[in-house]
Each structure stands twice: as C-alpha cells, then as structure tokens.
Design a protein around this motif. Structure first.
Motif, mmCIF file in Angstrom:
data_model
loop_
_atom_site.group_PDB
_atom_site.id
_atom_site.type_symbol
_atom_site.label_atom_id
_atom_site.label_comp_id
_atom_site.label_asym_id
_atom_site.label_seq_id
_atom_site.Cartn_x
_atom_site.Cartn_y
_atom_site.Cartn_z
ATOM 1 N N PRO A 40 4.913 -3.696 8.119
ATOM 2 C CA PRO A 40 5.192 -2.259 8.150
ATOM 3 C C PRO A 40 5.162 -1.657 6.750
ATOM 4 N N VAL A 41 4.904 -0.324 6.704
ATOM 5 C CA VAL A 41 4.791 0.360 5.415
ATOM 6 C C VAL A 41 6.076 0.202 4.596
ATOM 7 N N ALA A 42 7.229 0.369 5.278
ATOM 8 C CA ALA A 42 8.504 0.250 4.558
ATOM 9 C C ALA A 42 8.661 -1.136 3.949
ATOM 10 N N ALA A 43 8.276 -2.159 4.698
ATOM 11 C CA ALA A 43 8.393 -3.524 4.189
ATOM 12 C C ALA A 43 7.444 -3.756 3.024
ATOM 13 N N GLN A 44 6.232 -3.159 3.111
ATOM 14 C CA GLN A 44 5.277 -3.285 2.010
ATOM 15 C C GLN A 44 5.830 -2.643 0.738
ATOM 16 N N GLN A 45 6.463 -1.463 0.896
ATOM 17 C CA GLN A 45 7.027 -0.778 -0.257
ATOM 18 C C GLN A 45 8.155 -1.601 -0.871
ATOM 19 N N ARG A 46 8.979 -2.215 -0.020
ATOM 20 C CA ARG A 46 10.084 -3.023 -0.530
ATOM 21 C C ARG A 46 9.548 -4.227 -1.300
ATOM 22 N N GLN A 47 8.488 -4.862 -0.753
ATOM 23 C CA GLN A 47 7.908 -6.000 -1.446
ATOM 24 C C GLN A 47 7.300 -5.581 -2.779
ATOM 25 N N ALA A 48 6.666 -4.389 -2.789
ATOM 26 C CA ALA A 48 6.072 -3.890 -4.029
ATOM 27 C C ALA A 48 7.151 -3.649 -5.081
ATOM 28 N N ASP A 49 8.272 -3.062 -4.626
ATOM 29 C CA ASP A 49 9.389 -2.846 -5.548
ATOM 30 C C ASP A 49 9.901 -4.186 -6.091
ATOM 31 N N TRP A 50 9.988 -5.156 -5.199
ATOM 32 C CA TRP A 50 10.498 -6.474 -5.589
ATOM 33 C C TRP A 50 9.599 -7.107 -6.645
ATOM 34 N N ASP A 51 8.297 -7.044 -6.406
ATOM 35 C CA ASP A 51 7.341 -7.648 -7.332
ATOM 36 C C ASP A 51 7.340 -6.934 -8.685
ATOM 37 N N ALA A 52 7.592 -5.604 -8.637
ATOM 38 C CA ALA A 52 7.539 -4.819 -9.878
ATOM 39 C C ALA A 52 8.753 -5.063 -10.765
ATOM 40 N N SER B 143 10.708 -7.588 -12.370
ATOM 41 C CA SER B 143 10.758 -8.990 -12.756
ATOM 42 C C SER B 143 12.057 -9.350 -13.452
ATOM 43 N N ASP B 144 12.788 -8.353 -13.922
ATOM 44 C CA ASP B 144 14.027 -8.619 -14.643
ATOM 45 C C ASP B 144 15.143 -8.967 -13.673
ATOM 46 N N ASP B 145 16.192 -9.585 -14.208
ATOM 47 C CA ASP B 145 17.343 -9.968 -13.388
ATOM 48 C C ASP B 145 18.337 -8.831 -13.214
ATOM 49 N N ILE B 146 18.162 -7.733 -13.953
ATOM 50 C CA ILE B 146 19.103 -6.623 -13.935
ATOM 51 C C ILE B 146 18.439 -5.401 -13.314
ATOM 52 N N LEU B 147 19.119 -4.770 -12.361
ATOM 53 C CA LEU B 147 18.553 -3.655 -11.606
ATOM 54 C C LEU B 147 19.397 -2.403 -11.763
ATOM 55 N N THR B 148 18.737 -1.248 -11.634
ATOM 56 C CA THR B 148 19.453 0.022 -11.559
ATOM 57 C C THR B 148 19.963 0.216 -10.134
ATOM 58 N N THR B 149 20.828 1.189 -9.938
ATOM 59 C CA THR B 149 21.321 1.482 -8.590
ATOM 60 C C THR B 149 20.170 1.884 -7.673
ATOM 61 N N THR B 150 19.232 2.665 -8.184
ATOM 62 C CA THR B 150 18.087 3.095 -7.378
ATOM 63 C C THR B 150 17.223 1.909 -6.978
ATOM 64 N N GLN B 151 16.971 0.996 -7.911
ATOM 65 C CA GLN B 151 16.185 -0.187 -7.596
ATOM 66 C C GLN B 151 16.893 -1.055 -6.561
ATOM 67 N N ALA B 152 18.205 -1.212 -6.724
ATOM 68 C CA ALA B 152 18.972 -1.997 -5.759
ATOM 69 C C ALA B 152 18.903 -1.365 -4.375
ATOM 70 N N VAL C 285 20.446 5.695 -1.935
ATOM 71 C CA VAL C 285 21.136 5.471 -3.203
ATOM 72 C C VAL C 285 22.640 5.629 -3.015
ATOM 73 N N ARG C 286 23.031 6.611 -2.182
ATOM 74 C CA ARG C 286 24.466 6.833 -1.938
ATOM 75 C C ARG C 286 25.104 5.616 -1.276
ATOM 76 N N THR C 287 24.395 4.982 -0.334
ATOM 77 C CA THR C 287 24.933 3.787 0.307
ATOM 78 C C THR C 287 25.091 2.660 -0.706
ATOM 79 N N ALA C 288 24.101 2.518 -1.593
ATOM 80 C CA ALA C 288 24.206 1.504 -2.646
ATOM 81 C C ALA C 288 25.412 1.792 -3.539
ATOM 82 N N GLN C 289 25.636 3.072 -3.847
ATOM 83 C CA GLN C 289 26.793 3.447 -4.665
ATOM 84 C C GLN C 289 28.099 3.088 -3.970
#
Length: 390
Positions: free
Chosen positions: A2-14, A16-25, A33-37
């Motif tokens: 699915p498109v959503a899953a493809q986007q998530r995988q693309a985000d994951w691949d992009a 590479s660092d071990d530290i993420l922003t709230t938006t990336q998470a 973003v609010r749910t992540a917060q």
C-alpha cells in the motif's frame, strides 16, 4: 505494498541515524504528530530536548512500539557491573576514574554479579579472569538467566579465548584499560551528538543525551516544590552554615531549582550553572573562591556586585546511575569545607537519590495497575466486577 506502507518504508530508509525528531517518529509509527507527542508526554516513548529546545527520540524506542512491545523498551543505564579482583580491579578503578558519568558496581563473586545484573539493570558487564572455560561458562549463564545482551559484555583475559569458546557479540580484551575504553565506546552517546557538545561553553557527559532521557522520565522539571527536597535543601543550608542551598536539575538549556533556600529565582540559563561540573563527578565538587577560578570568574552570578564566592555540590543519581541533578550550597564569602561537612553534603545528596529511586519504584508498581485498568473497562468505569463463579 500500500501507498502508506511504501511511504513509511521510504521514511525508514531515509533516516539512517539513531536519533529521530517527533515528526519522523510519528511517520514511522503511522500516527499524527500530536499522537506521537502524547506518547512522549505519557512516558511511553522516552525523549529528551536538544540545547535548541527540540524534542528527540531514539530509533530503538520507536522500533519497540512498532513491534507492539513498548512496555519492554529499555531504559538507558549508566551502571556498569564489574567482576574482577586484585590488581585487575585496581586497574579498572584507575581507568574508570576518568569517566565519572558511569556508576561502577563491583561484585565479589559470580552470584553477586548475577544479583547485581538482575537488581540494577546495568548497561554493561566487565568480567575478568584467567580461566577461559570459566569465563565462557559464566557468559553462557548470563545469557540464560539475565536480560543483558551479549554485546554488552566485555571479557578481560590476557591470552584471549579459544575459537571454540568465543561467544557471538561478546568483546574480548587483554587489560582493564582496554575494557574501560570499550565500555566508554559502548555507553557513550552517538558521535554526532558528542561532536555537537564540543561547542557548548560548559562540559557535558559522554552520555548526556541518555542523562536527559532519565531527567525527563523523572517528571521533576518545572514541578511544584515538594517537602522532601525542600527539607534536604534546608538541612544542607543549616548543617553547613550556608546562606544558599539548592537542589538543581540541568535541562539542555536551563538550571531548574527543584528546592531552594536563600534564593528567589526558580531557574537560570544552564551556562550559569556551577553544577555542570558537579554532575561530572562521583564526589563533592567544591570551589573555595569562584572569583579566582578561570572557569567561573566571568560567570554573571560571580562577576556582579555582591556575587557568589564559594560553591560546593554533590551529584544526585537516579536508580539507573544518572546524575540528573545536584545538591549544592553557595556562600557570598570564600571558604572551605572540612571533612565532616564534605561527608554531610554527600550524604544529603545521597538522600536525594534515594527519593528518586523510591519514586521510580512507586511508578513501576503503578504501571501494572494501569494496565489492568485499561484491560478491564468495567472496573475502570467503577462498575463492580463479580468474583469468579457468580
């Protein structure tokens, strides 16, 4: 896919660092973003703030939530268990004195080491000995009976391990100094974080970002005054005859006063904090005359009219060994603590750490009750639940 899953995988691949922003998470979790917060604010997703005030999380904690097992997300630890005796123990102690960010627990024997691993949840184990078979056997026991990962075990043996006794992930070194260096590399923050810290006007710990996660978890920042911490500050001021006593907590940008005697302000910029040096110690840090110390002579709290002259502080450590803050006393005249006063300050700071450990124990006891409440809506709503058989 699915498109959503493809986007998530693309985000994951992009990322590479071990530290993420709230938006990336949020993207990787597939939530807003609010749910992540809310996950961050509720403690389900450990986080910390950068010196610029931006929230950051570790990738491994996001992975734990994606795997459906957030309850087992590992808390960072600054505790190191060591099983070594004689000259090897002395060598390790000497080498580790350069890294006060970490709390070392020496075990007298293998049973004590297993108990320490179970009770203290250390970040790593250093294990020394002359019998390769015994070392390999004990590593196997650790793997079977504890949650400590193999790649967090460091073996010291002068002749190394025979190939047939090697354990995947376990690092083998030949001296106590090599073991401490391996420990430093294993437990420090990522290199990019350490490089950024080099530009700060004060020293920071090798595990500063992990310390900030521990501080966030404590829930003490910007919290209301509490009798326990107020009493500790009062005891410090009165027993050590100091006009000012503080329980301080160091965030990325601020020094927050959880308790204060003789001072009206509730916080300062972190760059003003003498306690930046205190949390880098395993003992009392004292400066007899701040105006004569190159590190502090230009500090606004020292250089002003009627500025501070004397400072002494001791770190306050949580149950995982992190110096989340300090207890300190300040005087307007230069002075020196005697041995009894130094021991008193250290003992009172230890009481602050005991309070933090009690709070964490209470939190852990309450978490299962919350889980039961969530899984039983009738009970949560106040509806009596009949006993079995009725």
């Amino acid at each position: 896919m699915p498109v959503a899953a493809q986007q998530r995988q693309a985000d994951w691949d992009a990322m590479s660092d071990d530290i993420l922003t709230t938006t990336q998470a949020a993207r990787l979790l597939g939530v807003s973003v609010r749910t992540a917060q809310l996950l961050i604010e509720g403690g389900s997703l450990p986080s910390w703030k950068t010196p610029g005030g931006h929230r950051r999380v570790y990738r491994r904690d996001v992975e734990a939530i994606i795997a459906g097992n957030p309850a087992t997300t590992e808390r960072p630890s600054a505790i190191l268990v060591v099983l070594a005796g004689g000259a090897l123990r002395e060598e390790i102690e000497s080498a580790a004195s350069s890294f006060p960010e970490f709390t070392i627990v020496f075990a007298a024997n293998r049973s004590a080491a297993l108990l320490a691993i179970g009770e203290r949840k250390p970040a790593a184990l250093i294990l020394g000995g002359s019998d390769p078979a015994l070392l390999a056997g004990f590593v196997a026991t650790i793997a079977d009976e504890t949650d400590l990962a193999a790649d967090h075990v460091i073996l010291i043996t002068k002749d190394g391990l025979p190939r047939e006794m090697e354990v995947a992930g376990v690092k083998v070194v030949t001296s106590g100094r090599e073991a401490v260096a391996a420990m430093r590399e294993l437990l420090s923050d990522p290199p990019q974080v350490l490089e950024a810290a080099n530009n700060l006007p004060y020293p920071v710990a090798l595990n500063e970002q992990q310390r900030l996660v521990a501080l966030e978890r404590s829930g003490l920042i910007d919290s209301a005054p509490e009798e326990t911490f107020d009493r500790i500050a009062w005891l410090a001021a009165n027993n050590l005859e100091a006009p000012i006593a503080l329980v301080t907590l160091l965030t990325p940008t601020r020094q927050f006063f959880k308790a204060r005697i003789g001072l009206d302000m509730t916080d300062t910029p972190r760059s003003w904090a003498f306690c930046n040096y205190t949390i880098m110690q395993n003992h009392v840090f004292a400066v007899e005359d701040l105006s004569q110390d190159p590190r502090f002579e230009k500090n606004p709290a020292v250089a002003c009219d009627g500025g501070f002259r004397f400072y002494a502080g001791a770190p306050i450590r949580d149950d995982m060994g992190f110096a989340v803050g300090s207890l300190c006393i300040i005087d307007l005249t230069a002075r020196r603590l005697n041995q009894r006063q130094t021991e008193t300050l250290a003992a009172l700071a230890h009481l602050g750490g005991v309070e933090l450990r009690l709070r964490e124990a209470k939190r852990q006891l309450q978490d299962p009750k919350r889980q039961i409440g969530r899984s039983n809506p009738k009970r949560e709503a106040g509806t009596p639940v009949p006993p079995p058989g009725r």
